[in-house]
Design a protein around this motif. Structure first.
Motif, PDB file in Angstrom:
ATOM      1  N   SER A   1     -23.692  54.869  37.139  1.00 24.00           N
ATOM      2  CA  SER A   1     -24.798  55.718  36.685  1.00 24.00           C
ATOM      3  C   SER A   1     -24.749  57.090  37.347  1.00 24.00           C
ATOM      4  CB  SER A   1     -26.134  55.041  36.992  1.00 24.00           C
ATOM      5  OG  SER A   1     -26.256  54.786  38.395  1.00 24.00           O
ATOM      6  N   LEU A   2     -24.381  57.114  38.633  1.00 19.35           N
ATOM      7  CA  LEU A   2     -24.280  58.394  39.334  1.00 19.35           C
ATOM      8  C   LEU A   2     -23.097  59.206  38.823  1.00 19.35           C
ATOM      9  CD1 LEU A   2     -25.326  60.250  41.538  1.00 19.35           C
ATOM     10  CD2 LEU A   2     -23.902  59.007  43.181  1.00 19.35           C
ATOM     11  N   LYS A   3     -22.011  58.535  38.479  1.00 18.67           N
ATOM     12  CA  LYS A   3     -20.862  59.249  37.915  1.00 18.67           C
ATOM     13  C   LYS A   3     -21.236  59.925  36.597  1.00 18.67           C
ATOM     14  CE  LYS A   3     -17.204  56.381  39.919  1.00 18.67           C
ATOM     15  NZ  LYS A   3     -16.064  55.467  39.633  1.00 18.67           N
ATOM     16  N   ARG A   4     -21.984  59.203  35.745  1.00 21.97           N
ATOM     17  CA  ARG A   4     -22.401  59.803  34.476  1.00 21.97           C
ATOM     18  C   ARG A   4     -23.336  60.980  34.701  1.00 21.97           C
ATOM     19  NH1 ARG A   4     -22.542  54.200  32.997  1.00 21.97           N
ATOM     20  NH2 ARG A   4     -24.782  54.150  33.470  1.00 21.97           N
ATOM     21  N   SER A   5     -24.246  60.852  35.671  1.00 18.45           N
ATOM     22  CA  SER A   5     -25.170  61.954  35.959  1.00 18.45           C
ATOM     23  C   SER A   5     -24.423  63.172  36.470  1.00 18.45           C
ATOM     24  CB  SER A   5     -26.208  61.500  36.988  1.00 18.45           C
ATOM     25  OG  SER A   5     -26.967  60.403  36.496  1.00 18.45           O
ATOM     26  N   MET A   6     -23.461  62.950  37.348  1.00 15.93           N
ATOM     27  CA  MET A   6     -22.672  64.062  37.885  1.00 15.93           C
ATOM     28  C   MET A   6     -21.821  64.703  36.798  1.00 15.93           C
ATOM     29  SD  MET A   6     -21.525  62.453  41.551  1.00 15.93           S
ATOM     30  CE  MET A   6     -20.589  63.906  42.007  1.00 15.93           C
ATOM     31  N   SER A   7     -21.323  63.872  35.869  1.00 14.61           N
ATOM     32  CA  SER A   7     -20.540  64.420  34.762  1.00 14.61           C
ATOM     33  C   SER A   7     -21.398  65.304  33.865  1.00 14.61           C
ATOM     34  CB  SER A   7     -19.913  63.284  33.955  1.00 14.61           C
ATOM     35  OG  SER A   7     -19.196  63.789  32.849  1.00 14.61           O
TER      36      SER A   7
ATOM     37  N   LYS B   1     -24.993  58.867  58.300  1.00 14.55           N
ATOM     38  CA  LYS B   1     -25.345  60.172  58.856  1.00 14.55           C
ATOM     39  C   LYS B   1     -24.958  61.336  57.956  1.00 14.55           C
ATOM     40  CE  LYS B   1     -24.854  58.635  63.662  1.00 14.55           C
ATOM     41  NZ  LYS B   1     -24.124  58.836  64.935  1.00 14.55           N
ATOM     42  N   SER B   2     -24.283  61.088  56.853  1.00 13.82           N
ATOM     43  CA  SER B   2     -23.741  62.159  56.018  1.00 13.82           C
ATOM     44  C   SER B   2     -24.401  62.150  54.646  1.00 13.82           C
ATOM     45  CB  SER B   2     -22.224  62.010  55.856  1.00 13.82           C
ATOM     46  OG  SER B   2     -21.582  61.950  57.114  1.00 13.82           O
ATOM     47  N   ASP B   3     -24.416  63.316  54.034  1.00 16.36           N
ATOM     48  CA  ASP B   3     -24.863  63.442  52.646  1.00 16.36           C
ATOM     49  C   ASP B   3     -23.702  63.145  51.696  1.00 16.36           C
ATOM     50  OD1 ASP B   3     -27.394  64.173  53.468  1.00 16.36           O
ATOM     51  OD2 ASP B   3     -26.894  66.310  53.513  1.00 16.36           O
ATOM     52  N   LEU B   4     -24.043  62.924  50.434  1.00 19.88           N
ATOM     53  CA  LEU B   4     -23.006  62.635  49.445  1.00 19.88           C
ATOM     54  C   LEU B   4     -22.075  63.824  49.257  1.00 19.88           C
ATOM     55  CD1 LEU B   4     -21.821  60.727  47.316  1.00 19.88           C
ATOM     56  CD2 LEU B   4     -23.457  61.657  45.681  1.00 19.88           C
ATOM     57  N   ASP B   5     -22.632  65.030  49.289  1.00 23.01           N
ATOM     58  CA  ASP B   5     -21.783  66.219  49.131  1.00 23.01           C
ATOM     59  C   ASP B   5     -20.776  66.339  50.264  1.00 23.01           C
ATOM     60  OD1 ASP B   5     -23.147  66.826  46.826  1.00 23.01           O
ATOM     61  OD2 ASP B   5     -24.534  68.223  47.793  1.00 23.01           O
TER      62      ASP B   5
ATOM     63  N   ILE C   1     -25.440  53.391  52.625  1.00 20.93           N
ATOM     64  CA  ILE C   1     -26.349  54.324  51.961  1.00 20.93           C
ATOM     65  C   ILE C   1     -26.291  55.641  52.710  1.00 20.93           C
ATOM     66  CG2 ILE C   1     -28.732  54.774  51.275  1.00 20.93           C
ATOM     67  CD1 ILE C   1     -29.192  51.803  51.123  1.00 20.93           C
ATOM     68  N   THR C   2     -26.039  56.706  51.990  1.00 22.61           N
ATOM     69  CA  THR C   2     -25.911  58.010  52.609  1.00 22.61           C
ATOM     70  C   THR C   2     -27.274  58.543  53.062  1.00 22.61           C
ATOM     71  OG1 THR C   2     -26.107  59.138  50.483  1.00 22.61           O
ATOM     72  CG2 THR C   2     -23.897  58.512  51.196  1.00 22.61           C
ATOM     73  N   LYS C   3     -27.227  59.705  53.687  1.00 26.66           N
ATOM     74  CA  LYS C   3     -28.453  60.320  54.198  1.00 26.66           C
ATOM     75  C   LYS C   3     -29.409  60.695  53.079  1.00 26.66           C
ATOM     76  CE  LYS C   3     -29.834  63.892  57.503  1.00 26.66           C
ATOM     77  NZ  LYS C   3     -29.345  65.019  58.348  1.00 26.66           N
ATOM     78  N   ASP C   4     -28.872  61.022  51.891  1.00 26.04           N
ATOM     79  CA  ASP C   4     -29.717  61.351  50.746  1.00 26.04           C
ATOM     80  C   ASP C   4     -29.918  60.156  49.817  1.00 26.04           C
ATOM     81  OD1 ASP C   4     -27.070  61.355  50.162  1.00 26.04           O
ATOM     82  OD2 ASP C   4     -27.073  63.150  48.941  1.00 26.04           O
ATOM     83  N   ASN C   5     -29.821  58.936  50.370  1.00 26.76           N
ATOM     84  CA  ASN C   5     -30.172  57.688  49.675  1.00 26.76           C
ATOM     85  C   ASN C   5     -29.307  57.432  48.450  1.00 26.76           C
ATOM     86  OD1 ASN C   5     -32.311  57.215  51.534  1.00 26.76           O
ATOM     87  ND2 ASN C   5     -33.676  58.499  50.318  1.00 26.76           N
ATOM     88  N   VAL C   6     -28.002  57.524  48.607  1.00 30.51           N
ATOM     89  CA  VAL C   6     -27.059  57.204  47.546  1.00 30.51           C
ATOM     90  C   VAL C   6     -26.165  56.068  48.049  1.00 30.51           C
ATOM     91  CG1 VAL C   6     -25.205  58.030  46.071  1.00 30.51           C
ATOM     92  CG2 VAL C   6     -27.102  59.549  46.659  1.00 30.51           C
ATOM     93  N   SER C   7     -26.069  54.995  47.282  1.00 26.52           N
ATOM     94  CA  SER C   7     -25.247  53.857  47.665  1.00 26.52           C
ATOM     95  C   SER C   7     -23.784  54.142  47.309  1.00 26.52           C
ATOM     96  CB  SER C   7     -25.718  52.586  46.952  1.00 26.52           C
ATOM     97  OG  SER C   7     -24.891  51.493  47.303  1.00 26.52           O
ATOM     98  N   VAL C   8     -22.892  54.068  48.311  1.00 26.40           N
ATOM     99  CA  VAL C   8     -21.480  54.362  48.114  1.00 26.40           C
ATOM    100  C   VAL C   8     -20.637  53.302  48.823  1.00 26.40           C
ATOM    101  CG1 VAL C   8     -21.810  56.852  47.870  1.00 26.40           C
ATOM    102  CG2 VAL C   8     -21.417  55.892  50.130  1.00 26.40           C
ATOM    103  N   LYS C   9     -19.374  53.254  48.407  1.00 30.64           N
ATOM    104  CA  LYS C   9     -18.376  52.402  49.058  1.00 30.64           C
ATOM    105  C   LYS C   9     -17.220  53.297  49.506  1.00 30.64           C
ATOM    106  CE  LYS C   9     -19.385  48.249  46.347  1.00 30.64           C
ATOM    107  NZ  LYS C   9     -18.817  47.208  45.430  1.00 30.64           N
ATOM    108  N   VAL C  10     -16.884  53.219  50.794  1.00 26.95           N
ATOM    109  CA  VAL C  10     -15.897  54.122  51.378  1.00 26.95           C
ATOM    110  C   VAL C  10     -14.854  53.295  52.111  1.00 26.95           C
ATOM    111  CG1 VAL C  10     -15.521  56.097  52.906  1.00 26.95           C
ATOM    112  CG2 VAL C  10     -17.675  55.884  51.658  1.00 26.95           C
ATOM    113  N   ASP C  11     -13.586  53.649  51.920  1.00 23.74           N
ATOM    114  CA  ASP C  11     -12.512  53.051  52.702  1.00 23.74           C
ATOM    115  C   ASP C  11     -11.717  54.167  53.375  1.00 23.74           C
ATOM    116  OD1 ASP C  11     -11.410  54.092  50.448  1.00 23.74           O
ATOM    117  OD2 ASP C  11     -10.132  52.393  49.992  1.00 23.74           O
TER     118      ASP C  11
END
Length: 277
Positions: free
Chosen positions: A170-176, A125-129, A77-87
């Protein structure tokens, strides 16, 4: 005599066997770490042929090539509370073969575990941006976090890169939708700015044409030329407004000239009627 010759031959064969058993070849991409009676000798063996003391020395070869190790996908979960998967992917190499053989049991596995924990930490420690746009700074921070423990193992981290950031649908649709709205807003602003500039230029042109009426006639002739270039069968000529104004002023002048004698005759007729008894 024959027994002596046989004994010498046997001794020579044994010596050759011993020498052969102690001879090792170190490849160009490897370095040899020698353990004598279980204790590591200072310095490592360079590429080429090297000799070991039979039954006393044991050599371990360490590869010094750059290792490319993918980091499994980590969810956080990023600093701005967004659940992401990173490799990510880590590039490292051994710079001290002795420490890599002694200080850590399996340096590849150890670097992999440190990379996974560091990646999860950098996500929190990072934001989504930052994960999407400012990756160079994250790469440097991630490499520093992994290099801190790895330096004690004789490992140097060459580079760490984030390969992919997976977002929820859902976040992808919102960003789109947000991106689409932003593009539409910019398009409307550009259109309005173009209309504003066009209106300013038209106002300037109208002021110039009002000062010089001949400019309107020249513009009319230019419009006729542009229309005639289209090879139209019918050409409609607009009547110049200036010509209408000219006729209007001429009519007003004629009317004023005709009304002046009538006004002069009216007082004379009134005087004559007053003189009569």
């Amino acid at each position: 005599m024959e027994g002596t010759v046989v004994a010498v031959v046997i001794v020579a064969v044994l010596v050759l066997l011993v020498l052969k058993s102690g001879m090792r070849v170190v490849n160009q991409v490897e370095r040899g770490v020698v353990f004598r009676w279980g204790k590591a000798l200072p310095g490592h063996r360079e590429p080429g042929v090297t000799f070991l003391i039979p039954f006393a020395d044991r050599m371990r070869k360490v590869n010094v090539q750059v290792v490319t190790m993918p980091v499994p996908t980590q969810e956080g979960i990023t600093k701005d509370n967004v659940s992401v998967k990173v490799d990510a992917v880590v590039y490292f190499r051994v710079i001290d073969p002795i420490r890599a053989s002694i200080e850590v049991q399996d340096y590849v596995f150890a670097v992999g575990q440190v990379a996974q924990s560091s990646l999860r930490s950098i996500i929190g420690k990072s934001d989504l941006d930052d994960l999407l746009s400012d990756r160079e700074r994250l790469h440097e921070g991630l490499a520093l976090m992994i290099d801190s423990p790895a330096a004690g193992w004789g490992i140097h981290i060459d580079r760490v890169e984030i390969k992919d950031v997976q977002l929820p649908e859902s976040l992808k649709r919102s960003m789109s939708r947000q991106a689409e709205a932003e593009r539409e807003r910019r398009a409307r602003v550009i259109t309005a700015d173009g209309e504003f500039q066009a209106a300013q230029q038209l106002a300037n042109a109208s002021r110039i044409m009002s000062d010089t009426p001949e400019a309107m006639q020249l513009r009319l002739l230019q419009t006729v030329v542009e229309v005639a270039a289209e090879k139209n069968s019918t050409l409609v000529m607009p009547f110049p407004v200036e010509l209408l104004r000219y006729f209007d002023r001429a009519a007003q002048k004629i009317g004023s000239d005709l009304s002046a004698p009538r006004q002069e005759q009216a007082p004379a007729a009134a005087a004559e009627s007053a003189e009569q008894p």
